[in-house]
Design a protein around this motif. Structure first.
Motif, PDB file in Angstrom:
ATOM      1  N   ILE A  48     -42.333  -5.285  13.230  1.00  0.00           N
ATOM      2  CA  ILE A  48     -41.648  -4.412  12.192  1.00  0.00           C
ATOM      3  C   ILE A  48     -40.681  -5.478  11.497  1.00  0.00           C
ATOM      4  CG2 ILE A  48     -40.758  -2.295  11.333  1.00  0.00           C
ATOM      5  CD1 ILE A  48     -42.022  -1.077  13.487  1.00  0.00           C
ATOM      6  N   PHE A  49     -39.778  -5.742  12.220  1.00  0.00           N
ATOM      7  CA  PHE A  49     -38.573  -6.767  11.487  1.00  0.00           C
ATOM      8  C   PHE A  49     -39.359  -7.836  10.846  1.00  0.00           C
ATOM      9  CE2 PHE A  49     -35.433  -4.964  14.705  1.00  0.00           C
ATOM     10  CZ  PHE A  49     -34.820  -3.963  13.857  1.00  0.00           C
ATOM     11  N   CYS A  50     -40.185  -8.269  11.393  1.00  0.00           N
ATOM     12  CA  CYS A  50     -40.889  -9.700  10.872  1.00  0.00           C
ATOM     13  C   CYS A  50     -41.627  -9.685   9.623  1.00  0.00           C
ATOM     14  CB  CYS A  50     -41.672 -10.517  12.005  1.00  0.00           C
ATOM     15  SG  CYS A  50     -40.353 -11.270  13.198  1.00  0.00           S
ATOM     16  N   ARG A  51     -42.163  -8.015   9.491  1.00  0.00           N
ATOM     17  CA  ARG A  51     -43.032  -7.903   8.372  1.00  0.00           C
ATOM     18  C   ARG A  51     -42.087  -7.830   7.117  1.00  0.00           C
ATOM     19  NH1 ARG A  51     -46.093  -2.587   9.548  1.00  0.00           N
ATOM     20  NH2 ARG A  51     -46.711  -2.945   7.226  1.00  0.00           N
ATOM     21  N   PHE A  52     -41.033  -7.681   7.282  1.00  0.00           N
ATOM     22  CA  PHE A  52     -40.043  -7.504   6.177  1.00  0.00           C
ATOM     23  C   PHE A  52     -39.067  -8.702   6.052  1.00  0.00           C
ATOM     24  CE2 PHE A  52     -41.602  -3.218   7.349  1.00  0.00           C
ATOM     25  CZ  PHE A  52     -41.913  -2.794   6.097  1.00  0.00           C
ATOM     26  N   TRP A  53     -39.617  -9.944   6.380  1.00  0.00           N
ATOM     27  CA  TRP A  53     -38.701 -11.103   6.568  1.00  0.00           C
ATOM     28  C   TRP A  53     -38.147 -11.267   5.061  1.00  0.00           C
ATOM     29  CZ3 TRP A  53     -36.036 -13.698   9.959  1.00  0.00           C
ATOM     30  CH2 TRP A  53     -35.489 -14.941   9.544  1.00  0.00           C
ATOM     31  N   SER A  54     -38.717 -11.238   4.074  1.00  0.00           N
ATOM     32  CA  SER A  54     -38.152 -11.553   2.695  1.00  0.00           C
ATOM     33  C   SER A  54     -37.051 -10.564   2.357  1.00  0.00           C
ATOM     34  CB  SER A  54     -39.350 -11.352   1.688  1.00  0.00           C
ATOM     35  OG  SER A  54     -39.859  -9.886   1.755  1.00  0.00           O
ATOM     36  N   ARG A  55     -36.867  -9.274   3.089  1.00  0.00           N
ATOM     37  CA  ARG A  55     -35.955  -8.514   2.770  1.00  0.00           C
ATOM     38  C   ARG A  55     -34.667  -8.469   3.770  1.00  0.00           C
ATOM     39  NH1 ARG A  55     -38.729  -3.191   1.121  1.00  0.00           N
ATOM     40  NH2 ARG A  55     -40.429  -3.766   2.498  1.00  0.00           N
ATOM     41  N   GLN A  56     -34.572  -9.324   4.633  1.00  0.00           N
ATOM     42  CA  GLN A  56     -33.661  -9.424   5.799  1.00  0.00           C
ATOM     43  C   GLN A  56     -32.347  -9.507   5.495  1.00  0.00           C
ATOM     44  OE1 GLN A  56     -34.516  -8.698   8.665  1.00  0.00           O
ATOM     45  NE2 GLN A  56     -36.945  -8.906   8.223  1.00  0.00           N
ATOM     46  N   THR A  57     -31.450  -8.719   6.024  1.00  0.00           N
ATOM     47  CA  THR A  57     -29.955  -8.964   5.836  1.00  0.00           C
ATOM     48  C   THR A  57     -29.212  -9.557   7.355  1.00  0.00           C
ATOM     49  OG1 THR A  57     -29.818  -6.679   7.119  1.00  0.00           O
ATOM     50  CG2 THR A  57     -30.013  -6.518   4.501  1.00  0.00           C
ATOM     51  N   LYS A  58     -28.020  -9.614   7.168  1.00  0.00           N
ATOM     52  CA  LYS A  58     -27.410 -10.250   8.443  1.00  0.00           C
ATOM     53  C   LYS A  58     -27.777  -9.342   9.723  1.00  0.00           C
ATOM     54  CE  LYS A  58     -23.184 -10.360   7.086  1.00  0.00           C
ATOM     55  NZ  LYS A  58     -21.622 -10.565   7.213  1.00  0.00           N
ATOM     56  N   THR A  59     -27.565  -8.153   9.554  1.00  0.00           N
ATOM     57  CA  THR A  59     -27.719  -7.288  10.441  1.00  0.00           C
ATOM     58  C   THR A  59     -29.126  -7.405  11.167  1.00  0.00           C
ATOM     59  OG1 THR A  59     -26.299  -5.553   9.873  1.00  0.00           O
ATOM     60  CG2 THR A  59     -27.718  -4.970  11.305  1.00  0.00           C
ATOM     61  N   SER A  60     -30.146  -7.294  10.361  1.00  0.00           N
ATOM     62  CA  SER A  60     -31.734  -7.388  10.816  1.00  0.00           C
ATOM     63  C   SER A  60     -31.983  -8.540  11.379  1.00  0.00           C
ATOM     64  CB  SER A  60     -32.492  -6.991   9.759  1.00  0.00           C
ATOM     65  OG  SER A  60     -32.489  -7.782   8.366  1.00  0.00           O
ATOM     66  N   VAL A  61     -31.434  -9.691  10.883  1.00  0.00           N
ATOM     67  CA  VAL A  61     -31.597 -11.048  11.566  1.00  0.00           C
ATOM     68  C   VAL A  61     -31.073 -11.164  12.887  1.00  0.00           C
ATOM     69  CG1 VAL A  61     -30.890 -13.429  11.616  1.00  0.00           C
ATOM     70  CG2 VAL A  61     -31.709 -12.498   9.214  1.00  0.00           C
ATOM     71  N   TYR A  62     -29.769 -10.454  13.141  1.00  0.00           N
ATOM     72  CA  TYR A  62     -29.176 -10.254  14.585  1.00  0.00           C
ATOM     73  C   TYR A  62     -30.253  -9.562  15.313  1.00  0.00           C
ATOM     74  CZ  TYR A  62     -25.098 -12.151  12.768  1.00  0.00           C
ATOM     75  OH  TYR A  62     -23.866 -13.015  12.328  1.00  0.00           O
ATOM     76  N   MET A  63     -30.643  -8.369  14.751  1.00  0.00           N
ATOM     77  CA  MET A  63     -31.820  -7.800  15.802  1.00  0.00           C
ATOM     78  C   MET A  63     -32.825  -8.327  16.142  1.00  0.00           C
ATOM     79  SD  MET A  63     -31.077  -3.747  14.041  1.00  0.00           S
ATOM     80  CE  MET A  63     -29.346  -2.915  14.173  1.00  0.00           C
ATOM     81  N   ILE A  64     -33.610  -9.089  15.161  1.00  0.00           N
ATOM     82  CA  ILE A  64     -34.665  -9.953  15.476  1.00  0.00           C
ATOM     83  C   ILE A  64     -34.394 -10.930  16.589  1.00  0.00           C
ATOM     84  CG2 ILE A  64     -36.254 -11.900  14.575  1.00  0.00           C
ATOM     85  CD1 ILE A  64     -36.030 -10.553  11.717  1.00  0.00           C
ATOM     86  N   ASN A  65     -33.473 -11.474  16.443  1.00  0.00           N
ATOM     87  CA  ASN A  65     -32.931 -12.376  17.729  1.00  0.00           C
ATOM     88  C   ASN A  65     -32.727 -11.698  18.890  1.00  0.00           C
ATOM     89  OD1 ASN A  65     -32.547 -15.470  16.795  1.00  0.00           O
ATOM     90  ND2 ASN A  65     -31.962 -14.003  14.872  1.00  0.00           N
ATOM     91  N   LEU A  66     -32.207 -10.513  18.604  1.00  0.00           N
ATOM     92  CA  LEU A  66     -31.808  -9.803  19.940  1.00  0.00           C
ATOM     93  C   LEU A  66     -33.157  -9.004  20.838  1.00  0.00           C
ATOM     94  CD1 LEU A  66     -29.785  -8.116  21.929  1.00  0.00           C
ATOM     95  CD2 LEU A  66     -29.830  -6.447  20.212  1.00  0.00           C
ATOM     96  N   ALA A  67     -34.120  -8.733  19.612  1.00  0.00           N
ATOM     97  CA  ALA A  67     -35.439  -8.293  20.532  1.00  0.00           C
ATOM     98  C   ALA A  67     -36.052  -9.379  21.049  1.00  0.00           C
ATOM     99  CB  ALA A  67     -36.241  -7.959  19.308  1.00  0.00           C
ATOM    100  N   LEU A  68     -36.008 -10.695  20.367  1.00  0.00           N
ATOM    101  CA  LEU A  68     -36.676 -11.721  21.009  1.00  0.00           C
ATOM    102  C   LEU A  68     -36.058 -12.221  22.211  1.00  0.00           C
ATOM    103  CD1 LEU A  68     -38.407 -14.183  20.725  1.00  0.00           C
ATOM    104  CD2 LEU A  68     -36.979 -15.247  19.419  1.00  0.00           C
ATOM    105  N   ALA A  69     -34.757 -12.125  22.478  1.00  0.00           N
ATOM    106  CA  ALA A  69     -34.032 -12.279  23.726  1.00  0.00           C
ATOM    107  C   ALA A  69     -34.494 -11.629  24.810  1.00  0.00           C
ATOM    108  CB  ALA A  69     -32.669 -12.422  23.699  1.00  0.00           C
ATOM    109  N   ASP A  70     -34.569  -9.987  24.396  1.00  0.00           N
ATOM    110  CA  ASP A  70     -35.097  -9.056  25.150  1.00  0.00           C
ATOM    111  C   ASP A  70     -36.732  -9.298  25.890  1.00  0.00           C
ATOM    112  OD1 ASP A  70     -32.515  -7.847  25.102  1.00  0.00           O
ATOM    113  OD2 ASP A  70     -33.195  -6.336  23.703  1.00  0.00           O
ATOM    114  N   ILE A  71     -37.209  -9.779  24.986  1.00  0.00           N
ATOM    115  CA  ILE A  71     -38.721  -9.750  25.048  1.00  0.00           C
ATOM    116  C   ILE A  71     -38.905 -10.986  26.322  1.00  0.00           C
ATOM    117  CG2 ILE A  71     -41.057 -10.920  24.454  1.00  0.00           C
ATOM    118  CD1 ILE A  71     -40.244  -9.283  21.885  1.00  0.00           C
TER     119      ILE A  71
END
Length: 314
Positions: A48-71
């Motif tokens: 879901i985060f990656c679907r909205f890459w064009s509208r990312q903020t700092k917080t959502s970038v951190y969350m993408i990386n956190l989700a990736l680390a968790d996976i």
């Protein structure tokens, strides 16, 4: 982590067979549900985060990386379960262990970044909201990944080369005082201090806001998110770092009592499983802290039914 019955070959060594069997049983009971629940939740979050890459903020970038680390950490759990009971080549063990610890500490550092970003937005709301470009967050995350992978390189040096049980046969260098102190200070105490400070400041600011009824309700929701995030961090990561410290004392022969060493052996193995629960609990933050994620995950009705989970604005 090391099984103490392999530390010495003399006739006075402790028997850890019962402890290890108990730890294996608990490990399956915790790790399998963690994997089954955590993997689809984090994959959903990442997609879901990656679907909205064009509208990312700092917080959502951190969350993408956190989700990736968790996976990645969750994907290492089946390997950890299998090769902690079946011998594997030392190089393979080193890779599995580095994958596990890189993503554990990557998660810790990214959580610190999210907490600091939230603190800036609450403490300096106009500056924080104006500076939401994701470029700085991308650079920070790249730095975190590079540093954690670099710091995992001693795994390949410290690992015994023969076939062995992974997470159970780290060499003496891995339990040296300088190395363990570095892990404890830079991997836990400094991040913990930052998170506690920022969370305390956020709580103080929100409690002293003088706003209308609607804003006060949002502040209460923000308080809940901040407090839950702090408690989850403490519960998940404090036991394992205490256990690492105690295990170091065992390996340095400071702790020699057999009964105490058996308890520490069980404690360190169980505390690692508790730390893995953070992978599941992180998804709570995704669902209730990001507006777009909440809407696209179609959780609005759930949130209306459970207003205590209403997120604070990012």
């Amino acid at each position: 982590m090391s099984k103490q019955h392999e530390m010495t070959n003399n006739s006075m060594e402790c028997d850890f067979e019962v402890i290890d069997k108990l730890a294996d049983t608990i490990q399956y009971g915790i790790s399998i549900p963690t994997f089954i629940l955590g993997l689809p939740l984090n994959v959903l979050a990442l997609s879901i985060f990656c679907r909205f890459w064009s509208r990312q903020t700092k917080t959502s970038v951190y969350m993408i990386n956190l989700a990736l680390a968790d996976i990645l950490l969750l994907l290492s759990l089946p390997l950890k379960l299998y090769y902690s009971t079946k011998a594997a080549p030392g190089l393979l063990c080193a890779f599995i262990q580095s994958l596990y610890f890189v993503n554990t500490y990557g998660s810790i550092f990214i959580i610190v970044c999210i907490t600091v970003d939230r603190y800036i937005c609450i403490r300096y709301p106009f500056e924080g909201r104006a500076n939401q470009s994701p470029k700085w967050a991308i650079l920070v995350c790249c730095f975190i990944w590079a540093v954690t992978w670099f710091c995992s390189s001693p795994m390949y040096v410290f690992q015994e080369k023969d076939e062995l049980l992974c997470f159970h046969n780290m060499s003496k260098q891995a339990w040296s005082i300088p190395y363990i102190v570095s892990v404890e200070v830079f991997g836990f105490l400094i991040p913990l201090s930052v998170i506690v400070f920022c969370s305390a400041q956020n709580i103080w600011i929100l409690l002293n806001h003088k706003n209308g009824a609607k804003k006060k309700a949002e502040d209460r929701s923000s308080l809940l998110v901040i407090i839950i995030n702090l408690v989850v961090f403490l519960v998940c990561f404090t036991p394992v770092h205490l256990a690492i410290c105690l295990q170091c004392l065992v390996r340095q022969h400071v702790i020699v009592d057999c009964n105490l060493k058996q308890k520490i052996s069980l404690f360190i193995q169980v505390s690692m499983m508790v730390a893995n629960l953070n992978c599941c609990l992180d998804t709570i933050f995704y669902y209730f802290a990001v507006r777009e994620f909440r809407e696209k995950a179609r959780l609005k009705k759930i949130i209306e039914l459970c207003p205590v989970f209403k997120p604070c604005a990012t």
